[in-house]
Design an enzyme around this catalytic site. Structure first.
Site, short mmCIF file in Angstrom:
data_model
loop_
_atom_site.label_atom_id
_atom_site.label_comp_id
_atom_site.label_asym_id
_atom_site.label_seq_id
_atom_site.Cartn_x
_atom_site.Cartn_y
_atom_site.Cartn_z
N CYS A 1 -27.21 -9.06 -32.60
CA CYS A 1 -28.12 -10.25 -32.23
C CYS A 1 -27.18 -11.36 -31.38
O CYS A 1 -28.01 -11.94 -30.77
CB CYS A 1 -28.70 -10.79 -33.45
SG CYS A 1 -27.55 -11.21 -34.72
N CYS B 1 -2.67 8.33 -7.74
CA CYS B 1 -3.63 8.27 -6.86
C CYS B 1 -4.67 9.24 -6.94
O CYS B 1 -4.38 10.74 -7.27
CB CYS B 1 -3.31 8.29 -5.45
SG CYS B 1 -4.44 8.19 -4.38
N LYS C 1 4.06 4.35 -11.74
CA LYS C 1 2.54 3.97 -11.84
C LYS C 1 1.67 5.17 -12.26
O LYS C 1 1.68 6.15 -11.84
CB LYS C 1 2.15 3.52 -10.41
CG LYS C 1 0.47 3.01 -10.57
CD LYS C 1 0.26 2.17 -9.51
CE LYS C 1 -1.45 1.71 -9.43
NZ LYS C 1 -1.75 0.58 -8.42
N PHE D 1 2.26 8.04 -8.94
CA PHE D 1 1.94 9.30 -9.70
C PHE D 1 0.59 9.32 -10.35
O PHE D 1 0.07 9.68 -11.31
CB PHE D 1 2.93 9.59 -11.00
CG PHE D 1 4.38 9.87 -10.61
CD1 PHE D 1 4.67 10.18 -9.32
CD2 PHE D 1 5.15 9.62 -11.57
CE1 PHE D 1 6.00 10.36 -9.26
CE2 PHE D 1 6.52 9.85 -11.44
CZ PHE D 1 7.13 10.13 -10.24
N CYS E 1 -32.44 -22.46 -30.58
CA CYS E 1 -33.11 -21.23 -30.59
C CYS E 1 -34.79 -21.74 -30.40
O CYS E 1 -35.30 -22.85 -30.45
CB CYS E 1 -33.37 -21.07 -32.30
SG CYS E 1 -34.44 -19.72 -32.33
N CYS F 1 -34.14 -11.44 -30.89
CA CYS F 1 -33.03 -10.94 -31.91
C CYS F 1 -33.90 -10.07 -33.04
O CYS F 1 -33.53 -9.27 -33.59
CB CYS F 1 -32.40 -12.11 -32.39
SG CYS F 1 -33.26 -13.46 -33.07
N LYS G 1 0.93 -1.14 -0.04
CA LYS G 1 -0.01 0.12 0.03
C LYS G 1 0.98 1.09 0.12
O LYS G 1 1.86 1.04 0.49
CB LYS G 1 -0.73 -0.04 1.28
CG LYS G 1 -1.71 1.16 1.50
CD LYS G 1 -3.18 0.91 0.76
CE LYS G 1 -3.74 2.21 1.02
NZ LYS G 1 -4.99 2.50 -0.27
C1 LIG Z 1 -9.61 0.52 -2.10
C2 LIG Z 1 -8.44 0.97 -3.03
C3 LIG Z 1 -7.25 1.52 -2.64
C4 LIG Z 1 -6.21 1.38 -3.30
N1 LIG Z 1 -5.01 2.07 -2.97
C5 LIG Z 1 -4.04 2.23 -3.75
C6 LIG Z 1 -2.66 2.95 -3.33
O1 LIG Z 1 -2.63 3.11 -2.06
N2 LIG Z 1 -1.76 3.03 -4.08
C7 LIG Z 1 -1.82 2.67 -5.39
O2 LIG Z 1 -0.80 2.85 -6.16
N3 LIG Z 1 -3.13 2.28 -5.80
C8 LIG Z 1 -4.03 2.04 -4.98
N4 LIG Z 1 -5.28 1.68 -5.58
C9 LIG Z 1 -5.31 1.18 -7.20
C10 LIG Z 1 -4.79 -0.51 -7.39
O3 LIG Z 1 -3.53 -0.70 -6.92
C11 LIG Z 1 -5.14 -0.88 -8.89
O4 LIG Z 1 -4.01 -0.04 -9.80
C12 LIG Z 1 -6.54 -0.36 -9.26
O5 LIG Z 1 -7.48 -0.85 -8.50
C13 LIG Z 1 -6.90 -1.40 -10.60
O6 LIG Z 1 -6.53 -2.92 -10.64
P1 LIG Z 1 -7.99 -3.58 -10.06
O7 LIG Z 1 -9.03 -3.35 -11.04
O8 LIG Z 1 -7.47 -4.92 -10.07
O9 LIG Z 1 -8.51 -3.26 -8.77
C14 LIG Z 1 -6.28 1.24 -4.84
C15 LIG Z 1 -7.37 0.42 -5.21
C16 LIG Z 1 -8.66 0.45 -4.40
C17 LIG Z 1 -9.79 -0.31 -4.95
S1 SF4 Z 2 -32.81 -14.49 -29.47
FE1 SF4 Z 2 -33.54 -15.19 -31.49
S2 SF4 Z 2 -32.01 -17.04 -32.11
FE2 SF4 Z 2 -32.08 -16.61 -29.95
S3 SF4 Z 2 -33.42 -17.82 -29.04
FE3 SF4 Z 2 -34.62 -15.94 -29.48
S4 SF4 Z 2 -35.28 -16.16 -31.70
FE4 SF4 Z 2 -33.90 -17.83 -31.22
S1 SF4 Z 3 -25.81 -8.68 -37.54
FE1 SF4 Z 3 -27.11 -6.98 -37.06
S2 SF4 Z 3 -27.98 -6.58 -38.92
FE2 SF4 Z 3 -27.55 -8.64 -39.13
S3 SF4 Z 3 -28.95 -9.94 -38.31
FE3 SF4 Z 3 -27.84 -9.46 -36.55
S4 SF4 Z 3 -28.52 -7.63 -35.82
FE4 SF4 Z 3 -29.57 -7.71 -37.70
#
Ligand SMILES: Cc1cc2nc3c(=O)[nH]c(=O)nc-3n(C[C@H](O)[C@H](O)[C@H](O)COP(=O)(O)O)c2cc1C
Ligand code: SF4
Ligand code: SF4
Length: 407
Positions: A381, A138, A176, A136, A343, A349, A46
């Site tokens: 779809c 937070c 960072k 760099f 289906c 869809c 941390k």
């Molecule tokens: C509650 C919390 C506290 C954090 N504290 C820090 C910190 O003290 N220093 C830091 O560099 N990053 C901190 N982070 C950022 C995380 O290190 C990380 O970069 C970010 O959450 C993205 O990763 P994740 O999606 O796996 O959580 C914190 C994140 C969370 C959720």
């Molecule tokens: S979304 Fe379209 S393909 Fe999927 S179950 Fe319903 S009718 Fe069939």
């Molecule tokens: S790909 Fe897009 S245009 Fe083609 S059937 Fe599916 S929803 Fe319709």
């Protein structure tokens, strides 16, 4: 089983590529030791602050972003470590004594000016950290002091502080970065210019997670008020992937990724766009540090199945497939193929295509039928079928055309 998971980065040996990101799961020596026992290859503490950095936490400091079934992200307004630097200096020495083979990265934050950064860098290095991570990025509380994200949004400041820390450091210095910038690749270039040995991306993304519509209070509700926070977890992975790919395309230093990893497949995706080491925070907060077992097992099985001798062989392999929008082939189109055993003729869809596609679907005797002459190949779809009955099949139109050729 795990031999092939070993990774070297900046001269450090990681027994596998999974480490804990700087966050609540690394908020004390005991937590880090427990994680090491469970099999994590390393941890970033941390963020440790110099005495001059002001820090005072609030409660609550988290707010959950949910889809219909589960938590897909967390907003946090948590500040950096509450613990004084004296605690961390002892903790680092203690952890390294018990776990010399694990990688311990000291995340640090100095006060304004380079002297404070140099001082804390030297102290954490001398305590025995294997590398430093300069915070760099937070977004919470420290920006008013010109720190954290305020530095990460200023390429010159990134370069100057990194250079100052490098002058006093014998261990690798990782920077960072924040994704809350127009060009994270530009920020990474600044770090490398300052001498950074590695880049960590991403820290959390600035958000307002929600409003309680009964009380009209923004969340998290701290005694009737709130503030902007940082978003993490599964929902930020696409942003993290884009950031890591952009950095990997612009720099050659190792990337220590963080951002929304919840399973080994996510880690492989990040490695494919250039991550060497992956850091995880939110998934550990939501599911516990024992997820390391599944991460290691899944990655090892994947490497074996795909014939990769090591994790390093995946690093960056998808990067050359990222090209400009203009260069994408306009002579390629996908059309729906219906699996009639699945289906159920619910017509979801058909309706969706008539409103947001091109009215290309209708119900026949067996199930839904696609009129490929009308289908624009958007693939919508295939995402909304409740039974997974639609897959998109590519058709090459016989020509390879890009946008320049078409317009
Ligand atoms: C509650 C919390 C506290 C954090 N504290 C820090 C910190 O003290 N220093 C830091 O560099 N990053 C901190 N982070 C950022 C995380 O290190 C990380 O970069 C970010 O959450 C993205 O990763 P994740 O999606 O796996 O959580 C914190 C994140 C969370 C959720
Ligand atoms: S979304 Fe379209 S393909 Fe999927 S179950 Fe319903 S009718 Fe069939
Ligand atoms: S790909 Fe897009 S245009 Fe083609 S059937 Fe599916 S929803 Fe319709």
């Amino acid at each position: 089983m795990n031999g092939c998971l070993e990774v070297y980065s900046n001269g450090l040996r990681f027994e596998n590529p999974f480490i804990l990101a700087s966050a609540p799961p690394t908020a004390s020596a005991q937590l880090i030791k427990n994680a090491f026992k469970k099999g994590w290859a390393g941890a970033v503490t941390k963020t440790i602050r110099d005495e001059d950095v002001l820090n005072s936490n609030v409660s609550p400091r988290l707010s959950a972003i949910k889809d219909r079934r589960s938590v897909i992200g967390l907003e946090n307004i948590e500040m950096i470590s509450d613990k004084p630097i004296g605690y961390w200096l002892e903790a680092i020495a203690d952890i390294k004594k018990e776990f010399p083979g694990k990688i311990l990265i000291g995340s640090i934050m100095g006060a304004q000016g380079t002297e404070s950064w140099k001082k804390i860098a030297r102290r954490v290095m001398e305590a025995g950290a294997d590398a430093l991570e300069l915070n760099f990025s937070c977004p919470n509380g420290v920006t008013a002091q010109g720190l954290g994200l305020a530095i990460g949004q200023n390429t010159k400041a990134i370069e100057v502080i990194t250079k100052a820390v490098k002058e006093v450091c014998r261990i690798p210095v990782i920077v960072k970065l924040t994704p809350n910038v127009t060009s994270i690749a530009g920020a990474a270039r600044g770090a490398v210019k300052g001498g950074a040995d590695g880049i960590c991306a991403i820290n959390t993304i600035s958000v307002l997670s929600g409003i309680d519509i009964e009380t009209m209070t923004p969340l998290p509700d701290v005694d009737g008020y709130s503030t902007y926070g940082g978003l993490s977890g599964r929902c930020i992975k696409p942003i993290g992937l884009r950031c890591v790919a952009e950095i990997a395309n612009e720099t050659v230093v190792p990337i220590y990724e963080a951002g929304g990893i919840s399973c080994w497949e996510d880690a492989v995706e990040y490695m494919a766009v250039g991550a060497r080491i992956v850091q995880i925070c939110t998934e550990v907060m939501l599911s516990g540090s024992l997820i390391i077992d599944g991460l290691k097992r899944g990655l090892a099985g994947y490497l074996e199945r795909k014939g990769f001798a090591s994790v390093g062989e995946i690093c960056g392999v998808a990067l050359n497939k990222l090209i400009t929008h203009q260069a994408l082939n306009r002579g390629y189109i996908v059309h729906p193929q219906i699996d009639y055993s699945k289906c159920g003729k619910c017509e979801n869809c058909v309706e969706i295509c008539s409103e947001s596609g091109n009215g290309a679907l209708y119900v026949g005797e067996e199930g839904v039928i696609a009129d490929n002459k009308k289908c624009i190949g958007c693939s919508l779809c295939s995402f909304i079928c409740p039974n997974g009955a639609i897959s998109m099949i590519p058709t090459k139109l016989g020509i390879t055309a890009n946008m320049q050729a078409n317009f």
